[in-house]
Motif scaffolding. Structure first.
Motif, PDB file in Angstrom:
ATOM      1  N   ARG A  66       0.838  -1.212   0.000  1.00  0.00           N
ATOM      2  CA  ARG A  66       0.000   0.000   0.000  1.00  0.00           C
ATOM      3  C   ARG A  66       0.869   1.257   0.000  1.00  0.00           C
ATOM      4  O   ARG A  66       0.624   2.197  -0.753  1.00  0.00           O
ATOM      5  N   HIS A  67       1.880   1.259   0.844  1.00  0.00           N
ATOM      6  CA  HIS A  67       2.752   2.429   0.948  1.00  0.00           C
ATOM      7  C   HIS A  67       3.515   2.672  -0.355  1.00  0.00           C
ATOM      8  O   HIS A  67       3.449   3.749  -0.925  1.00  0.00           O
ATOM      9  N   TRP A  68       4.255   1.677  -0.796  1.00  0.00           N
ATOM     10  CA  TRP A  68       5.148   1.907  -1.928  1.00  0.00           C
ATOM     11  C   TRP A  68       4.413   2.135  -3.236  1.00  0.00           C
ATOM     12  O   TRP A  68       4.813   2.985  -4.038  1.00  0.00           O
ATOM     13  N   PHE A  69       3.356   1.413  -3.468  1.00  0.00           N
ATOM     14  CA  PHE A  69       2.700   1.552  -4.766  1.00  0.00           C
ATOM     15  C   PHE A  69       1.620   2.626  -4.785  1.00  0.00           C
ATOM     16  O   PHE A  69       1.527   3.385  -5.738  1.00  0.00           O
ATOM     17  N   ARG A  70       0.807   2.675  -3.757  1.00  0.00           N
ATOM     18  CA  ARG A  70      -0.301   3.643  -3.790  1.00  0.00           C
ATOM     19  C   ARG A  70       0.128   5.023  -3.328  1.00  0.00           C
ATOM     20  O   ARG A  70      -0.216   6.024  -3.958  1.00  0.00           O
ATOM     21  N   ARG A  71       0.848   5.106  -2.232  1.00  0.00           N
ATOM     22  CA  ARG A  71       1.276   6.428  -1.747  1.00  0.00           C
ATOM     23  C   ARG A  71       2.368   7.003  -2.633  1.00  0.00           C
ATOM     24  O   ARG A  71       2.345   8.189  -2.950  1.00  0.00           O
ATOM     25  N   MET A  72       3.327   6.180  -3.001  1.00  0.00           N
ATOM     26  CA  MET A  72       4.449   6.682  -3.791  1.00  0.00           C
ATOM     27  C   MET A  72       4.071   6.942  -5.246  1.00  0.00           C
ATOM     28  O   MET A  72       4.433   7.961  -5.808  1.00  0.00           O
ATOM     29  N   TRP A  73       3.387   6.003  -5.875  1.00  0.00           N
ATOM     30  CA  TRP A  73       3.195   6.068  -7.322  1.00  0.00           C
ATOM     31  C   TRP A  73       1.852   6.606  -7.755  1.00  0.00           C
ATOM     32  O   TRP A  73       1.685   7.009  -8.889  1.00  0.00           O
ATOM     33  N   ARG A  74       0.899   6.613  -6.886  1.00  0.00           N
ATOM     34  CA  ARG A  74      -0.397   7.208  -7.225  1.00  0.00           C
ATOM     35  C   ARG A  74      -0.673   8.447  -6.391  1.00  0.00           C
ATOM     36  O   ARG A  74      -1.687   9.090  -6.568  1.00  0.00           O
ATOM     37  N   ASP A  75       0.225   8.728  -5.461  1.00  0.00           N
ATOM     38  CA  ASP A  75       0.083   9.883  -4.585  1.00  0.00           C
ATOM     39  C   ASP A  75      -1.285   9.883  -3.899  1.00  0.00           C
ATOM     40  O   ASP A  75      -1.924  10.911  -3.745  1.00  0.00           O
ATOM     41  N   GLU A  76      -1.730   8.695  -3.531  1.00  0.00           N
ATOM     42  CA  GLU A  76      -3.010   8.554  -2.836  1.00  0.00           C
ATOM     43  C   GLU A  76      -2.819   8.797  -1.344  1.00  0.00           C
ATOM     44  O   GLU A  76      -1.780   8.475  -0.783  1.00  0.00           O
ATOM     45  N   ASP A  77      -3.821   9.320  -0.727  1.00  0.00           N
ATOM     46  CA  ASP A  77      -3.813   9.477   0.720  1.00  0.00           C
ATOM     47  C   ASP A  77      -4.283   8.149   1.312  1.00  0.00           C
ATOM     48  O   ASP A  77      -5.408   8.027   1.788  1.00  0.00           O
ATOM     49  N   SER A  78      -3.428   7.157   1.239  1.00  0.00           N
ATOM     50  CA  SER A  78      -3.790   5.812   1.698  1.00  0.00           C
ATOM     51  C   SER A  78      -2.988   5.478   2.946  1.00  0.00           C
ATOM     52  O   SER A  78      -1.869   5.002   2.876  1.00  0.00           O
ATOM     53  N   THR A 137      12.837   8.328  -5.345  1.00  0.00           N
ATOM     54  CA  THR A 137      13.176   6.965  -5.736  1.00  0.00           C
ATOM     55  C   THR A 137      12.564   6.646  -7.086  1.00  0.00           C
ATOM     56  O   THR A 137      11.474   7.109  -7.419  1.00  0.00           O
ATOM     57  N   SER A 138      13.265   5.839  -7.854  1.00  0.00           N
ATOM     58  CA  SER A 138      12.732   5.398  -9.144  1.00  0.00           C
ATOM     59  C   SER A 138      11.869   4.159  -8.939  1.00  0.00           C
ATOM     60  O   SER A 138      11.990   3.456  -7.929  1.00  0.00           O
ATOM     61  N   LEU A 139      11.030   3.884  -9.915  1.00  0.00           N
ATOM     62  CA  LEU A 139      10.224   2.664  -9.857  1.00  0.00           C
ATOM     63  C   LEU A 139      11.141   1.438  -9.869  1.00  0.00           C
ATOM     64  O   LEU A 139      10.868   0.457  -9.188  1.00  0.00           O
ATOM     65  N   ARG A 140      12.242   1.506 -10.591  1.00  0.00           N
ATOM     66  CA  ARG A 140      13.211   0.402 -10.619  1.00  0.00           C
ATOM     67  C   ARG A 140      13.710   0.105  -9.194  1.00  0.00           C
ATOM     68  O   ARG A 140      13.730  -1.043  -8.763  1.00  0.00           O
ATOM     69  N   TRP A 141      14.112   1.162  -8.468  1.00  0.00           N
ATOM     70  CA  TRP A 141      14.584   0.990  -7.098  1.00  0.00           C
ATOM     71  C   TRP A 141      13.502   0.358  -6.239  1.00  0.00           C
ATOM     72  O   TRP A 141      13.767  -0.528  -5.420  1.00  0.00           O
ATOM     73  N   MET A 142      12.265   0.829  -6.448  1.00  0.00           N
ATOM     74  CA  MET A 142      11.158   0.333  -5.641  1.00  0.00           C
ATOM     75  C   MET A 142      10.899  -1.149  -5.897  1.00  0.00           C
ATOM     76  O   MET A 142      10.658  -1.913  -4.965  1.00  0.00           O
ATOM     77  N   TYR A 143      10.979  -1.589  -7.156  1.00  0.00           N
ATOM     78  CA  TYR A 143      10.844  -3.022  -7.440  1.00  0.00           C
ATOM     79  C   TYR A 143      11.929  -3.812  -6.700  1.00  0.00           C
ATOM     80  O   TYR A 143      11.650  -4.840  -6.083  1.00  0.00           O
ATOM     81  N   LEU A 144      13.158  -3.337  -6.773  1.00  0.00           N
ATOM     82  CA  LEU A 144      14.251  -4.037  -6.099  1.00  0.00           C
ATOM     83  C   LEU A 144      14.036  -4.051  -4.583  1.00  0.00           C
ATOM     84  O   LEU A 144      14.277  -5.079  -3.930  1.00  0.00           O
ATOM     85  N   HIS A 145      13.577  -2.954  -4.037  1.00  0.00           N
ATOM     86  CA  HIS A 145      13.281  -2.892  -2.602  1.00  0.00           C
ATOM     87  C   HIS A 145      12.192  -3.902  -2.233  1.00  0.00           C
ATOM     88  O   HIS A 145      12.314  -4.628  -1.227  1.00  0.00           O
ATOM     89  N   MET A 146      11.137  -3.970  -3.017  1.00  0.00           N
ATOM     90  CA  MET A 146      10.030  -4.887  -2.722  1.00  0.00           C
ATOM     91  C   MET A 146      10.475  -6.345  -2.825  1.00  0.00           C
ATOM     92  O   MET A 146      10.069  -7.182  -2.003  1.00  0.00           O
ATOM     93  N   ILE A 147      11.303  -6.666  -3.808  1.00  0.00           N
ATOM     94  CA  ILE A 147      11.832  -8.031  -3.922  1.00  0.00           C
ATOM     95  C   ILE A 147      12.632  -8.374  -2.667  1.00  0.00           C
ATOM     96  O   ILE A 147      12.477  -9.455  -2.089  1.00  0.00           O
ATOM     97  N   GLY A 148      13.471  -7.446  -2.216  1.00  0.00           N
ATOM     98  CA  GLY A 148      14.238  -7.668  -0.993  1.00  0.00           C
ATOM     99  C   GLY A 148      13.363  -7.796   0.236  1.00  0.00           C
ATOM    100  O   GLY A 148      13.605  -8.638   1.110  1.00  0.00           O
ATOM    101  N   GLU A 149      12.338  -6.959   0.319  1.00  0.00           N
ATOM    102  CA  GLU A 149      11.407  -7.001   1.461  1.00  0.00           C
ATOM    103  C   GLU A 149      10.710  -8.358   1.532  1.00  0.00           C
ATOM    104  O   GLU A 149      10.647  -8.996   2.590  1.00  0.00           O
ATOM    105  N   TYR A 150      10.191  -8.817   0.403  1.00  0.00           N
ATOM    106  CA  TYR A 150       9.521 -10.117   0.378  1.00  0.00           C
ATOM    107  C   TYR A 150      10.508 -11.254   0.629  1.00  0.00           C
ATOM    108  O   TYR A 150      10.187 -12.207   1.358  1.00  0.00           O
TER     109      TYR A 150
END
Length: 170
Positions: A66-78, A137-150
């Motif tokens: 929710r944080h990385w994809f919706r708040r970061m990339w959609r700028d949603e107040d989620s 942060t770039s979307l590329r960085w975020m994908y790498l971060h999410m892979i590491g998180e999981y």
């Protein structure tokens, strides 16, 4: 496919395709670690003294998606669903009222929303972090971060599952 039917990433492909495939493998791994368990088992702290549970991991990763994809990339107040801005660990805390079916359904919805949010962007696009406005942060960085998180949390999930019923691997 892996021996257990999970979507094994290809050995070739463009960068985005491979990043998405690896993230999807880790998402599927988390779901597989929870599959077939009762709510009581999903809430079980099976590696004392840690209070970590499979259900807590699902809830945490829901907030991470929710944080990385919706708040970061959609700028949603989620706002986070399970933790707070001041207590990020709160998402790991589960009660008898928390169920696997509900948590996994919410997690799957967030994963679907995450895929849609990422599909709208290019790997080199940059977003501003909502809490650290000087950091981008770039979307590329975020994908790498999410892979590491999981990957990190799937290691935890593997140990928890093995302690619950002996199941190992993916």
């Amino acid at each position: 496919m892996t021996a257990s039917g999970l979507p094994m990433p290809g050995g070739t492909g463009d960068e985005r395709e491979l990043l998405e495939q690896w993230l999807d493998l880790h998402r599927a791994t988390l779901a597989a670690k929870c599959e077939g368990l009762s709510d009581e088992q999903l809430r079980r702290t099976s590696a004392p003294p840690s209070g970590l549970t499979l259900l807590g991991l699902v809830r945490h990763l829901t907030d991470v998606e929710r944080h990385w994809f919706r708040r970061m990339w959609r700028d949603e107040d989620s706002a986070p669903l399970y933790c707070t801005e001041t207590d990020r660990a709160l998402g790991f805390v589960v009660t008898e009222a928390d169920t696997g079916a509900e948590a996994l359904a919410v997690w799957r919805r967030e994963v679907d929303r995450a895929r849609k949010a990422a599909a709208e962007r290019e790997l080199d696009e940059v977003a501003v972090h909502p809490r650290r406005t000087a950091w981008q942060t770039s979307l590329r960085w975020m994908y790498l971060h999410m892979i590491g998180e999981y990957a990190r949390h799937n290691g935890h999930a593997d140990l928890l599952r093995e302690r619950i019923d002996g199941a190992t691997g993916f």
